[in-house]
Motif scaffolding. Sequence first.
Motif, PDB file in Angstrom:
ATOM      1  N   LYS A 142       0.642  -5.159  -2.125  1.00  0.00           N
ATOM      2  CA  LYS A 142      -0.722  -4.602  -2.285  1.00  0.00           C
ATOM      3  C   LYS A 142      -0.711  -3.181  -2.968  1.00  0.00           C
ATOM      4  O   LYS A 142      -1.489  -2.381  -2.448  1.00  0.00           O
ATOM      5  CB  LYS A 142      -1.373  -4.508  -0.925  1.00  0.00           C
ATOM      6  CG  LYS A 142      -1.413  -5.610   0.186  1.00  0.00           C
ATOM      7  CD  LYS A 142      -2.136  -5.420   1.450  1.00  0.00           C
ATOM      8  CE  LYS A 142      -2.201  -6.959   2.330  1.00  0.00           C
ATOM      9  NZ  LYS A 142      -1.199  -6.968   2.964  1.00  0.00           N
ATOM     10  N   ASN A 143      -0.010  -3.198  -4.043  1.00  0.00           N
ATOM     11  CA  ASN A 143      -0.033  -2.116  -4.870  1.00  0.00           C
ATOM     12  C   ASN A 143      -0.427  -2.627  -6.491  1.00  0.00           C
ATOM     13  O   ASN A 143       0.558  -3.640  -6.827  1.00  0.00           O
ATOM     14  CB  ASN A 143       1.631  -1.357  -4.973  1.00  0.00           C
ATOM     15  CG  ASN A 143       1.518  -0.174  -5.751  1.00  0.00           C
ATOM     16  OD1 ASN A 143       1.384  -0.602  -7.117  1.00  0.00           O
ATOM     17  ND2 ASN A 143       2.029   0.988  -5.412  1.00  0.00           N
ATOM     18  N   HIS A 186      -0.054  -1.502  -9.263  1.00  0.00           N
ATOM     19  CA  HIS A 186       0.713  -1.318 -10.327  1.00  0.00           C
ATOM     20  C   HIS A 186       1.973  -2.388 -10.264  1.00  0.00           C
ATOM     21  O   HIS A 186       2.280  -3.081 -11.323  1.00  0.00           O
ATOM     22  CB  HIS A 186       1.437   0.030 -10.217  1.00  0.00           C
ATOM     23  CG  HIS A 186       2.356   0.331 -11.123  1.00  0.00           C
ATOM     24  ND1 HIS A 186       2.107   0.389 -12.555  1.00  0.00           N
ATOM     25  CD2 HIS A 186       3.642   0.891 -11.122  1.00  0.00           C
ATOM     26  CE1 HIS A 186       3.315   0.650 -13.250  1.00  0.00           C
ATOM     27  NE2 HIS A 186       4.111   1.006 -12.196  1.00  0.00           N
ATOM     28  N   PHE A 187       2.232  -2.612  -9.261  1.00  0.00           N
ATOM     29  CA  PHE A 187       3.589  -3.506  -8.875  1.00  0.00           C
ATOM     30  C   PHE A 187       3.066  -4.904  -9.024  1.00  0.00           C
ATOM     31  O   PHE A 187       3.959  -5.904  -9.385  1.00  0.00           O
ATOM     32  CB  PHE A 187       4.102  -3.489  -7.501  1.00  0.00           C
ATOM     33  CG  PHE A 187       5.127  -2.084  -7.183  1.00  0.00           C
ATOM     34  CD1 PHE A 187       6.499  -2.439  -7.148  1.00  0.00           C
ATOM     35  CD2 PHE A 187       4.611  -0.825  -7.535  1.00  0.00           C
ATOM     36  CE1 PHE A 187       7.549  -1.352  -7.147  1.00  0.00           C
ATOM     37  CE2 PHE A 187       5.747   0.138  -7.544  1.00  0.00           C
ATOM     38  CZ  PHE A 187       7.042   0.007  -7.416  1.00  0.00           C
ATOM     39  N   ASP A 188       1.745  -5.055  -8.621  1.00  0.00           N
ATOM     40  CA  ASP A 188       1.374  -6.567  -8.778  1.00  0.00           C
ATOM     41  C   ASP A 188       1.279  -6.753 -10.273  1.00  0.00           C
ATOM     42  O   ASP A 188       1.648  -7.981 -10.841  1.00  0.00           O
ATOM     43  CB  ASP A 188      -0.177  -6.616  -8.205  1.00  0.00           C
ATOM     44  CG  ASP A 188      -0.500  -6.372  -6.805  1.00  0.00           C
ATOM     45  OD1 ASP A 188       0.708  -6.494  -5.996  1.00  0.00           O
ATOM     46  OD2 ASP A 188      -1.431  -6.253  -6.337  1.00  0.00           O
ATOM     47  N   ASN A 220       3.540 -10.401  -6.555  1.00  0.00           N
ATOM     48  CA  ASN A 220       4.114  -9.365  -5.517  1.00  0.00           C
ATOM     49  C   ASN A 220       3.771  -9.314  -3.951  1.00  0.00           C
ATOM     50  O   ASN A 220       3.060  -8.450  -3.413  1.00  0.00           O
ATOM     51  CB  ASN A 220       3.531  -7.848  -6.133  1.00  0.00           C
ATOM     52  CG  ASN A 220       4.306  -6.689  -5.235  1.00  0.00           C
ATOM     53  OD1 ASN A 220       5.359  -6.700  -4.911  1.00  0.00           O
ATOM     54  ND2 ASN A 220       3.400  -5.674  -5.445  1.00  0.00           N
ATOM     55  N   GLN A 262       6.688  -3.265  -2.958  1.00  0.00           N
ATOM     56  CA  GLN A 262       5.528  -2.367  -2.501  1.00  0.00           C
ATOM     57  C   GLN A 262       4.362  -3.609  -2.688  1.00  0.00           C
ATOM     58  O   GLN A 262       3.532  -3.712  -3.570  1.00  0.00           O
ATOM     59  CB  GLN A 262       5.404  -1.404  -3.551  1.00  0.00           C
ATOM     60  CG  GLN A 262       6.485  -0.301  -3.672  1.00  0.00           C
ATOM     61  CD  GLN A 262       5.750   0.878  -3.172  1.00  0.00           C
ATOM     62  OE1 GLN A 262       5.034   0.929  -2.026  1.00  0.00           O
ATOM     63  NE2 GLN A 262       5.676   2.013  -3.999  1.00  0.00           N
ATOM     64  N   ASN A 314      10.385   3.346  -2.101  1.00  0.00           N
ATOM     65  CA  ASN A 314       9.369   3.994  -2.777  1.00  0.00           C
ATOM     66  C   ASN A 314       8.453   4.549  -1.806  1.00  0.00           C
ATOM     67  O   ASN A 314       7.186   4.880  -2.354  1.00  0.00           O
ATOM     68  CB  ASN A 314       8.978   3.116  -3.833  1.00  0.00           C
ATOM     69  CG  ASN A 314       9.846   2.604  -4.681  1.00  0.00           C
ATOM     70  OD1 ASN A 314      10.360   1.858  -4.926  1.00  0.00           O
ATOM     71  ND2 ASN A 314       9.754   3.324  -5.868  1.00  0.00           N
ATOM     72  N   ARG A 315       8.674   4.270  -0.406  1.00  0.00           N
ATOM     73  CA  ARG A 315       7.568   4.598   0.571  1.00  0.00           C
ATOM     74  C   ARG A 315       7.498   6.223   0.768  1.00  0.00           C
ATOM     75  O   ARG A 315       8.591   6.806   0.637  1.00  0.00           O
ATOM     76  CB  ARG A 315       7.852   3.886   1.780  1.00  0.00           C
ATOM     77  CG  ARG A 315       7.679   2.408   1.382  1.00  0.00           C
ATOM     78  CD  ARG A 315       7.414   1.693   2.645  1.00  0.00           C
ATOM     79  NE  ARG A 315       7.307   0.219   2.446  1.00  0.00           N
ATOM     80  CZ  ARG A 315       7.062  -0.825   3.459  1.00  0.00           C
ATOM     81  NH1 ARG A 315       7.279  -0.264   4.811  1.00  0.00           N
ATOM     82  NH2 ARG A 315       7.072  -1.998   3.124  1.00  0.00           N
TER      83      ARG A 315
END
Length: 273
Positions: A17-18, A20-22, A32, A15, A54-55
């Motif tokens: 540009k997210n 949380h994931f970054d 990420n 994901q 997760n999209r």
Amino acid sequence: MERPDRIIDAHLHFQPKNAHFDAIALTAGHENTSAHIAAIYAQLGIECGVVMGNRELTTEPHKYPHTLRYCVGVHQRALESATHQASIEAVEAQLRNSQCVGVKLYAGYCAIPLLDPLYIPYYELARRYRKPVAVHMGVTASPRALLKYCHPLQLDAVAVNYPDMQFVMCHFGNPWLTDAAAVLEKNENVCADLSGLLAGRVDLAEYRSRLRGYIGQLRTWIAYVENYESFLFGTDWPLVNLDEYIDFISDLIPEKHWDAVFYLNAARVYGIK
Ligand SMILES: [Zn+2]
């Protein structure tokens, strides 16, 4: 240490540009981004990865970098009455896309039994398109999830109901390893991915010493299944450092089975050429 020559990562989350994931990626020593994943894959001999989707569920095919495939994810919202029918149509549209190699169910995060009628249309679709269904099994990242829905025995019931379909038990049902091994041993149509067993950066020497009983259990119950065709290497990236994770799983699998576990089994199960 020797390393597998070629690898498919059969379980990751992508994901970009997210925020949380970054943050999770940074904790694991990664970035990420598409560029970083391409560079680190090339460096470590990872030829392909399977994103556990997760999209948002739409009929528009999901697009990922060319080294990645994806399983289309069926989340809690997809199962709600207002969106259920549209989500079934969206899953079918995704399954028509060659980059989509399966369906992912979030058992436990969704407090719905796997044989509930709400799930049946997704099994029927996966069967029609001859693609596997991967199911979250074992401990969850969220304390609000309910563990009884993601116990390996839940998947046993589904595997018996759909003997002509392939299922992937994500995370080998960790830490219900004995139950997971029983389900794999009995059901030829269930395999397990070995993703998500570590998180972040790990000092492997310290970890192996501190958790040697647990690691012994992992090794024991993998070996007990007596079928290395049943296990797929996966990471759960960006959760874990890829380099360390390859070392961790290599140590659990006898070297003569590395090519099966790190590459061939995922290629077969997810139809990756
Ligand atoms: Zn995952």
